[in-house]
Design an enzyme around this catalytic site. Structure first.
Site, PDB file in Angstrom:
ATOM      1  CG  HIS A  36      -7.103  -4.748   8.153  1.00  0.00           C
ATOM      2  ND1 HIS A  36      -7.993  -5.234   8.784  1.00  0.00           N
ATOM      3  CD2 HIS A  36      -7.179  -3.895   7.321  1.00  0.00           C
ATOM      4  CE1 HIS A  36      -9.119  -4.162   8.364  1.00  0.00           C
ATOM      5  NE2 HIS A  36      -8.293  -3.341   7.336  1.00  0.00           N
ATOM      6  CG  ASN A  64     -12.989  -4.650   7.235  1.00  0.00           C
ATOM      7  OD1 ASN A  64     -13.295  -3.644   7.620  1.00  0.00           O
ATOM      8  ND2 ASN A  64     -11.758  -4.479   6.521  1.00  0.00           N
ATOM      9  CG  HIS A  67     -12.938   2.302   8.339  1.00  0.00           C
ATOM     10  ND1 HIS A  67     -11.943   2.017   9.042  1.00  0.00           N
ATOM     11  CD2 HIS A  67     -12.661   1.494   7.081  1.00  0.00           C
ATOM     12  CE1 HIS A  67     -10.912   1.121   8.407  1.00  0.00           C
ATOM     13  NE2 HIS A  67     -11.430   0.815   7.185  1.00  0.00           N
ATOM     14  CG  ASP A 118     -12.353   2.674  12.818  1.00  0.00           C
ATOM     15  OD1 ASP A 118     -12.361   1.904  13.677  1.00  0.00           O
ATOM     16  OD2 ASP A 118     -12.005   2.439  11.655  1.00  0.00           O
ATOM     17  CB  VAL A 145      -3.252  -5.376   3.375  1.00  0.00           C
ATOM     18  CG1 VAL A 145      -3.210  -5.413   1.730  1.00  0.00           C
ATOM     19  CG2 VAL A 145      -4.498  -5.545   4.031  1.00  0.00           C
ATOM     20  CD  GLU A 177      -8.147  -8.263   9.590  1.00  0.00           C
ATOM     21  OE1 GLU A 177      -8.289  -7.273  10.648  1.00  0.00           O
ATOM     22  OE2 GLU A 177      -8.694  -8.076   8.487  1.00  0.00           O
ATOM     23  NE  ARG A 212      -2.558  -0.080  -3.604  1.00  0.00           N
ATOM     24  CZ  ARG A 212      -3.750   0.663  -2.919  1.00  0.00           C
ATOM     25  NH1 ARG A 212      -3.762   1.844  -3.330  1.00  0.00           N
ATOM     26  NH2 ARG A 212      -4.316   0.212  -1.995  1.00  0.00           N
ATOM     27  CB  ILE A 255      -7.948   2.150  -5.132  1.00  0.00           C
ATOM     28  CG1 ILE A 255      -6.858   1.342  -4.896  1.00  0.00           C
ATOM     29  CG2 ILE A 255      -8.702   1.761  -6.198  1.00  0.00           C
ATOM     30  CD1 ILE A 255      -7.519  -0.088  -4.252  1.00  0.00           C
ATOM     31  CG  LEU A 313     -15.399  -2.747  -4.606  1.00  0.00           C
ATOM     32  CD1 LEU A 313     -14.090  -2.314  -3.768  1.00  0.00           C
ATOM     33  CD2 LEU A 313     -15.691  -4.182  -4.910  1.00  0.00           C
ATOM     34  CE  LYS A 335     -12.978  -1.659  10.006  1.00  0.00           C
ATOM     35  NZ  LYS A 335     -11.947  -2.242   9.249  1.00  0.00           N
ATOM     36  CE1 TYR A 376     -17.816  -5.485   0.475  1.00  0.00           C
ATOM     37  CE2 TYR A 376     -17.535  -3.188  -0.008  1.00  0.00           C
ATOM     38  CZ  TYR A 376     -16.976  -4.599   0.210  1.00  0.00           C
ATOM     39  OH  TYR A 376     -15.768  -4.622   0.264  1.00  0.00           O
ATOM     40  NE  ARG A 388      -3.597   2.561   0.493  1.00  0.00           N
ATOM     41  CZ  ARG A 388      -3.247   3.863   0.152  1.00  0.00           C
ATOM     42  NH1 ARG A 388      -2.204   4.156  -0.289  1.00  0.00           N
ATOM     43  NH2 ARG A 388      -4.057   4.653   0.543  1.00  0.00           N
TER      44      ARG A 388
END
Length: 457
Positions: free
Chosen positions: A139, A380, A363, A170, A137, A391, A94, A97, A326, A365, A330, A91
């Site tokens: 997380h 998630n 976001h 969050d 990734v 995680e 780059r 996205i 996306l 959880k 969902y 991540r």
């Protein structure tokens, strides 16, 4: 993972996990992103021994620069202060996205900061959980500052820290406890940073991912077999007036301990389960446990973001990008789920709450089980979390409900921007979606790519 008659097995599994006893006064519910940011900056300013920050990404924007400035200021004031940052290897190299990637990456920014602040550099490590970002990734979330553990599912950038007008909601908690902080700190160094796969991102000699492929595979194997080690601090052992048990947990790969814990928590529930997830795509194993609980008459509440509150949502006024489909996937998952279990909604056993607050994003959880279990996590609760990403979380067991007031306040804060869905028909159909979204989803469904996408979401 467990047999159908698994409640006893689940209790046994949870009882065997390591536990740390913490007084309720050492557990701070921070509530909102601005308060979390203020708390983080204050802790950095007053740090004396160590700081370790782990996040999916640490963004080169106003909030990211403010946090880095505070870290360098603390390091300049106290050169002996150990500071380290870990982010996802892929991540960091780059752009975001859907955003023009001609600008420098976060890794380029880390290098600039190190060159500017030498010799008081702050190392930034990239942790590759798999050889490709799509396959897993980092997380693992949280910050260890001296003996305080700051836990949130948020990364570090403007929207997560409510730097400007928009925020991404969050959960935010701070727990002051040396054994808990030590357990995470030890894991970060021994299991991640000390791996040959971990690489300095603030370096001009960053290796190609292909050149460290074997180390990445070894790291993933090691992490899949790793557990957080808890060492109780008996030097200051005193009887606590309001004890709460905390269990730090970590997991990666199929059938990991963290997945078992989540399934076990659902299995032991006797009254009510509350689940929060921003991306509705529950793993089959978890759905199976929830279905069983509904049939037993256990109440389940699911809080999920509206599709327009999803961080991948693109307004219809902007050009279409595939990633913008996306949130609609969902929503289709949620509609299919509700349609299947509508009878439980009608009976008052299943409650679906959609979160929406203007153009802010969701976001959040976590799990709340009955009145005495609460899971803090960035997980998630989706197939990616179940099998691909690294995680972590903290399970709080509050048997005497000492945290009841704080828990109720947190849930009230979350609920204030939610509406309960009474019927699956209140959710949009594919025909209701923007033309390009509708066309894209139907094309994927024709070649059955939607099933593959759900396994990777």
């Amino acid at each position: 993972m467990f047999s159908n008659n698994s409640q006893d097995e689940s209790y046994q599994f949870i009882s065997k996990l390591p536990k740390i006893t913490i007084d309720k006064s050492s557990i701070n519910f921070l509530g909102d992103p601005k308060r979390y940011k203020e708390f983080l900056l204050n802790e950095i300013q007053n740090a004396k021994v160590r700081i370790a920050i782990v996040a999916l990404y640490f963004e080169n924007d106003e909030a990211g620069n403010e946090i880095f400035t505070a870290l360098y200021s603390a390091k300049q004031k106290n050169p002996a202060l150990d500071i380290v940052i870990c982010v996802d290897w892929h991540r960091a190299q780059r752009g975001r996205i859907g955003i023009n990637n001609l600008n420098k990456t976060n890794a380029d920014w880390y290098l600039e900061l190190t060159e500017k602040h030498t010799p008081n550099e702050i190392p930034v490590y990239g942790i590759p959980i798999n050889t490709r970002e799509t396959l897993g990734v980092l997380h693992f979330k949280g910050a260890i500052i001296d003996d305080t553990t700051l836990f949130t599912g948020a990364s570090i950038n403007n929207v997560y820290l409510h730097q400007e007008e928009k925020y991404r909601l969050d959960r935010y908690h701070a727990i002051y406890n040396k054994p808990l902080a030590n357990s995470f700190y030890q894991f970060i160094f021994e299991k991640m940073i000390n791996s040959k796969a971990a690489q300095r991102l603030d370096s001009a000699q960053r290796p190609k991912t292909s050149s460290i492929k074997k180390y990445i595979k070894q790291l993933r194997r090691d992490l899949s077999q790793s557990h957080l080690t808890v060492i109780e601090d008996h030097s200051h052992h005193v009887k606590l007036d309001f004890p709460v048990e905390a269990t730090p947990i970590v997991g990666v790969g199929a059938k990991n301990t963290f997945n078992q814990l989540i399934e076990s928590l659902v299995a032991i529930s006797k009254k009510k389960i509350i689940i929060c997830t921003p991306y509705f795509n529950l793993p089959p194993a978890l759905l199976k446990k929830m279905r069983k609980k509904l049939k037993e008459g256990i109440e389940i509440e699911i809080i999920v973001g509206d599709k327009t509150a999803n961080d991948f949502y693109i307004p219809v006024t902007e050009p279409f990008k595939a990633i913008g489909s996306l949130p609609y996937f969902y929503e289709l998952n949620l509609k299919k789920f509700m349609k299947k279990y509508q009878k439980f909604c009608d009976k008052g056993l299943l409650h679906i709450h959609l979160w929406k607050d203007n153009d802010h994003t969701f976001h959040l959880k976590g799990l709340w089980i009955d009145d005495n279990w609460m899971l803090l996590t960035g997980n998630n609760l989706n197939p990616r979390a179940w099998s691909l990403d690294l995680e972590n979380g903290i399970l709080l067991h509050d048997e005497n409900q000492y945290l009841a007031v704080s828990k109720a306040a947190e849930l009230e804060y979350i609920h204030q921007h939610t509406n309960r869905l009474e019927h699956f028909s209140h959710l949009d159909e594919i025909d209701d979606y923007p033309y390009k979204v509708k066309k894209f989803i139907r094309r994927l469904k024709r070649v059955k790519m939607d099933k593959l996408i759900n396994r990777l979401l």
